[in-house]
Design a protein around this motif. Structure first.
Motif, short mmCIF file in Angstrom:
data_model
loop_
_atom_site.label_atom_id
_atom_site.label_comp_id
_atom_site.label_asym_id
_atom_site.label_seq_id
_atom_site.Cartn_x
_atom_site.Cartn_y
_atom_site.Cartn_z
N GLU A 3 0.82 -1.21 0.00
CA GLU A 3 0.00 0.00 0.00
C GLU A 3 0.86 1.26 0.00
OE1 GLU A 3 -3.11 0.30 -0.40
OE2 GLU A 3 -4.12 -1.54 0.22
N ASP A 4 1.91 1.28 0.80
CA ASP A 4 2.76 2.47 0.90
C ASP A 4 3.60 2.69 -0.35
OD1 ASP A 4 1.75 2.90 3.40
OD2 ASP A 4 3.48 2.08 4.48
N GLY A 5 3.94 1.61 -1.05
CA GLY A 5 4.83 1.73 -2.20
C GLY A 5 4.15 1.81 -3.54
N ASN A 6 2.82 1.69 -3.59
CA ASN A 6 2.10 1.68 -4.87
C ASN A 6 0.80 2.45 -4.75
OD1 ASN A 6 3.66 -0.69 -6.46
ND2 ASN A 6 3.38 -1.29 -4.32
N ARG A 7 0.52 3.30 -5.72
CA ARG A 7 -0.73 4.04 -5.74
C ARG A 7 -1.86 3.17 -6.27
NH1 ARG A 7 -0.20 9.31 -4.68
NH2 ARG A 7 1.86 10.26 -4.83
N THR A 8 -3.04 3.41 -5.76
CA THR A 8 -4.20 2.65 -6.23
C THR A 8 -4.61 3.09 -7.63
OG1 THR A 8 -5.00 2.33 -3.97
CG2 THR A 8 -6.61 2.05 -5.73
N PHE A 9 -4.47 4.40 -7.92
CA PHE A 9 -4.84 4.93 -9.22
C PHE A 9 -3.61 5.55 -9.89
CE2 PHE A 9 -8.62 5.12 -6.56
CZ PHE A 9 -9.54 4.44 -7.34
N LYS A 10 -3.55 5.44 -11.19
CA LYS A 10 -2.44 5.98 -11.96
C LYS A 10 -2.51 7.50 -12.04
CE LYS A 10 -0.25 2.24 -13.41
NZ LYS A 10 1.19 2.01 -13.16
N ASP A 11 -1.37 8.11 -12.40
CA ASP A 11 -1.28 9.55 -12.63
C ASP A 11 -1.67 10.37 -11.41
OD1 ASP A 11 -0.58 8.95 -15.26
OD2 ASP A 11 -2.69 8.92 -15.88
N ASP A 12 -1.38 9.81 -10.23
CA ASP A 12 -1.59 10.55 -8.98
C ASP A 12 -3.04 10.97 -8.79
OD1 ASP A 12 -0.73 11.55 -6.59
OD2 ASP A 12 -0.18 13.52 -7.37
N GLN A 13 -3.99 10.17 -9.31
CA GLN A 13 -5.41 10.52 -9.22
C GLN A 13 -6.07 9.76 -8.08
OE1 GLN A 13 -6.74 12.94 -11.10
NE2 GLN A 13 -4.66 13.25 -11.84
N GLU A 14 -5.52 9.85 -6.89
CA GLU A 14 -6.08 9.10 -5.75
C GLU A 14 -7.50 9.55 -5.45
OE1 GLU A 14 -4.97 6.54 -4.16
OE2 GLU A 14 -3.20 6.44 -5.38
N ALA A 15 -7.77 10.83 -5.56
CA ALA A 15 -9.11 11.33 -5.23
C ALA A 15 -9.92 11.66 -6.46
CB ALA A 15 -8.99 12.58 -4.35
N GLY A 16 -9.31 11.48 -7.64
CA GLY A 16 -10.04 11.78 -8.87
C GLY A 16 -10.02 13.27 -9.16
N THR A 17 -9.95 13.65 -10.44
CA THR A 17 -9.95 15.06 -10.81
C THR A 17 -11.38 15.57 -10.88
OG1 THR A 17 -9.95 14.44 -13.13
CG2 THR A 17 -7.81 14.78 -12.10
N GLU A 18 -11.50 16.87 -10.96
CA GLU A 18 -12.82 17.48 -10.97
C GLU A 18 -13.58 17.06 -12.23
OE1 GLU A 18 -14.82 21.95 -10.76
OE2 GLU A 18 -12.65 21.67 -10.66
N GLY A 19 -14.80 16.60 -12.04
CA GLY A 19 -15.62 16.15 -13.15
C GLY A 19 -15.35 14.74 -13.60
N GLU A 20 -14.44 14.08 -12.94
CA GLU A 20 -14.09 12.72 -13.35
C GLU A 20 -14.92 11.73 -12.54
OE1 GLU A 20 -9.97 10.20 -13.89
OE2 GLU A 20 -10.23 11.40 -12.09
N SER A 21 -15.60 10.82 -13.22
CA SER A 21 -16.40 9.80 -12.53
C SER A 21 -15.52 8.68 -12.07
CB SER A 21 -17.50 9.28 -13.46
OG SER A 21 -16.92 8.57 -14.55
N ALA A 22 -16.07 7.85 -11.18
CA ALA A 22 -15.29 6.73 -10.63
C ALA A 22 -14.89 5.76 -11.73
CB ALA A 22 -16.10 6.02 -9.55
N GLN A 23 -15.77 5.57 -12.74
CA GLN A 23 -15.46 4.63 -13.81
C GLN A 23 -14.31 5.10 -14.69
OE1 GLN A 23 -18.46 5.62 -13.01
NE2 GLN A 23 -19.71 3.84 -12.55
#
Length: 586
Positions: free
Chosen positions: A498-518
């Motif tokens: 968990e500490d060494g790998n992000r769950t989402f690519k491109d540093d989008q852990e919380a998602g960008t504005e207007g971006e849906s979960a899918q």
């Protein structure tokens, strides 16, 4: 089970007084000297004999260990062959369903043409034959694709066998397969990969079902899965759409039959899944969704009911306490180890995959941690309390000889736990013996025989943190169930991932504005690593111990390992009272 050994110590008889008739002179002196030499020679020979016996026992243990390793390797190879055979059988079954569907489609078209009016017989027959030939061509193409899939499956199976057999020359193929593995993708892309008509990857599906809660919700997953079940987006590919629907059905069956724990205590998800299935029942002529609904309801009905364990052999006879009063001294160390193992296995087998995601057991909000990872937090709390219980049993003895007895008894329990593969219980007792209030008792430890200390040191070396528990991992890799692994190592591995790998690519852990979960790109390679640890945990959850519960001892352990309310300050206070600094102990 192991029988109890007699515990009586040997009595040394000495006679320090002068020999009778000491005034006899030189003859008696010579006789005494010869006797002393003979006694020395006997002791020397006895020592050599013991050394030979020990060497014989050590050699015997090594030979037994080699034989056990060979048997384990053989069992692993047999299991792998069975798994490959099952995968091939599943592929053949899917191919059979596809061919059956093609045959029905051709048959229906033929009957439709046969029932048309007889007007314009020549033109009608010509058109019918053209349509029929077109269908035959499509069927031939689909059969070719099925044959290709079967050939690819056999090729992959052959490559796997060659790889496991150590055959060289397959480096290019292995690298190509590695590149074909999906490293990342959105939720929609992951579902499409699982249901692709061109490939069937059961390992990919298993990883997804074990880890999907790390990057989406059950509701979103169900919506995507049934959206995929609907009309295919591929043009002019009715056969492909049929294969996709078969893939979706297989995923649902796998989820419900093998991963239903994911729905057991999640009533909201269960209801949503049932409602979604209900919306498809009317259109489903095969009756698949009706069967799935009945299966889900049946499993929900039996949630919480304890199954009856049936063993192929009788459990060992219990060793009941010698006295009615339930005290630590009255319980046999082997039976204590057995009951500890029953308790710890019951806790361990309840750990669910979703508890292992996102370090939910380690949240600052402890109430939230207990809600999201109830079984892991219970094991952690029981570990800490059990360690204090070990210290309390020792420090609660006012007399030195009683403390020595309790320490030696815990060392014997360590040996029994090792024989039972209860590594979690071993770490609990070691942690208790290493607590500073116990470790500082120099007078107590000074009375422990060197042989007992060596047993404890050997077990401590096995469970040492050096090399990220290298020695322990080596033993666990060859350990055959039943077994209770030390959960702390698995939690350490999960934390590292968990500490060494992000769950989402491109540093989008919380998602960008207007971006849906899918639309968020999931790092699926991280999911593979998490799933590997989760599967290691599950490996030892399937085989219970063939042991009987001793109620009086189980109640004693439960009371002290769950309800002991002792602080570190309390332990230090007792420790300094029974063995003050620079003072002789009682």
């Amino acid at each position: 089970g192991r029988g109890r050994r007699g515990g009586g110590g040997r009595t040394h008889m000495e006679n320090d007084g002068p020999p009778v008739g000491a005034e006899g002179g030189g003859a008696e002196t010579d006789t005494g000297t010869e006797t002393e030499k003979l006694r020395t020679e006997v002791e020397r020979l006895t020592g050599e004999n013991k050394e030979l016996v020990n060497r014989h026992d050590e050699l015997k243990r090594k030979i037994c260990g080699i034989l056990e390793d060979v048997l384990r390797e053989r069992m692993l190879l047999v299991g792998e062959v069975e798994r490959l055979q099952q995968a091939l059988a599943d592929e053949k079954r899917v191919n059979s369903e596809i061919e059956k569907y093609i045959f029905e489609q051709v048959k229906q078209q033929f009957l439709k043409f046969e029932g048309e009016k007889m007007a314009d017989v020549v033109d009608g027959n010509t058109k019918m034959l053209a349509e029929y030939e077109k269908l035959q061509q499509e069927a031939a193409q689909l059969r070719g694709r099925v044959t290709s899939l079967v050939g690819r499956s056999k090729q992959q199976e052959e490559e796997t066998r060659r790889k496991r057999g150590g055959v060289a020359g397959d480096e290019d193929g292995g690298e190509r397969r590695k590149q074909e593995e999906l490293q990342a993708g959105t939720l929609t892309q992951l579902v499409e990969r699982m249901t692709s008509p061109d490939t069937s990857d059961t390992s990919f599906i298993t990883v997804f079902l074990l880890t999907y809660r790390a990057f989406t919700t059950p509701k979103e997953f169900i919506n995507q899965l049934f959206l995929r079940y609907g009309p295919s987006k591929l043009e002019n590919e009715e056969a492909s759409a049929s294969i996709i629907r078969i893939r979706v059905r297989n995923i649902l069956k796998l989820w419900i039959n093998k991963h239903f724990y994911d729905l057991e205590d999640d009533q909201q998800t269960s209801r949503f899944l049932l409602n979604t299935i209900d919306s498809y029942i009317k259109e489903d002529e095969s009756g698949f969704f009706v069967k799935m609904r009945e299966k889900i309801q049946q499993k929900i009905q039996f949630i919480g009911s304890a199954g009856i364990l049936v063993f192929s052999e009788e459990p060992p006879p219990s060793i009941l306490p010698t006295k009615a009063q339930p005290t630590f001294a009255n319980f046999d160390p082997l039976e204590i180890a057995r009951q500890m193992t029953i308790l710890e296995y019951m806790r361990y087998r309840q750990v669910q995959p979703r508890e292992c995601l996102n370090q939910q057991w380690n949240l600052r909000d402890k109430e939230k941690a207990r809600e999201l990872a109830p079984h892991i937090t219970e094991i952690i709390q029981a570990f800490n309390t059990s360690s204090k219980w070990v210290a309390w049993e020792i420090l609660n003895q006012e007399k030195l000889k009683d403390r020595v007895y309790v320490v030696k008894k815990f060392i014997r329990i360590l040996e029994c736990l090792l024989e039972m593969n209860n590594f979690h219980g071993i770490m609990e007792i070691l942690a208790g013996l290493r607590l500073s209030p116990v470790h500082r008792l120099k007078a107590t430890w000074g009375k422990i025989e060197s042989s007992k200390v060596k047993v404890m040191e050997d077990i401590s070396t096995l469970m040492h943190t050096e090399g990220s528990y290298k020695a322990y991992r080596s033993v666990l890799n060859t350990c055959q169930p039943p077994c209770v692994p030390y959960l702390g190592v698995f939690l350490q591995d999960l934390t590292f991932i968990e500490d060494g790998n992000r769950t989402f690519k491109d540093d989008q852990e919380a998602g960008t504005e207007g971006e849906s979960a899918q639309d968020r790109v999931v790092n699926f390679e991280k999911m593979r690593r998490l799933a590997k640890v989760i599967q290691d945990i599950q490996q030892f959850q399937q085989t219970p111990y063939c042991l009987k519960t001793v109620d009086v001892l189980m109640q004693y352990l439960t009371r002290f390992t769950q309800g002991l309310n002792v602080t570190d300050e309390d332990l230090y206070e007792v420790s300094y009272r029974i063995e003050p600094r620079n003072a002789a102990s009682k």
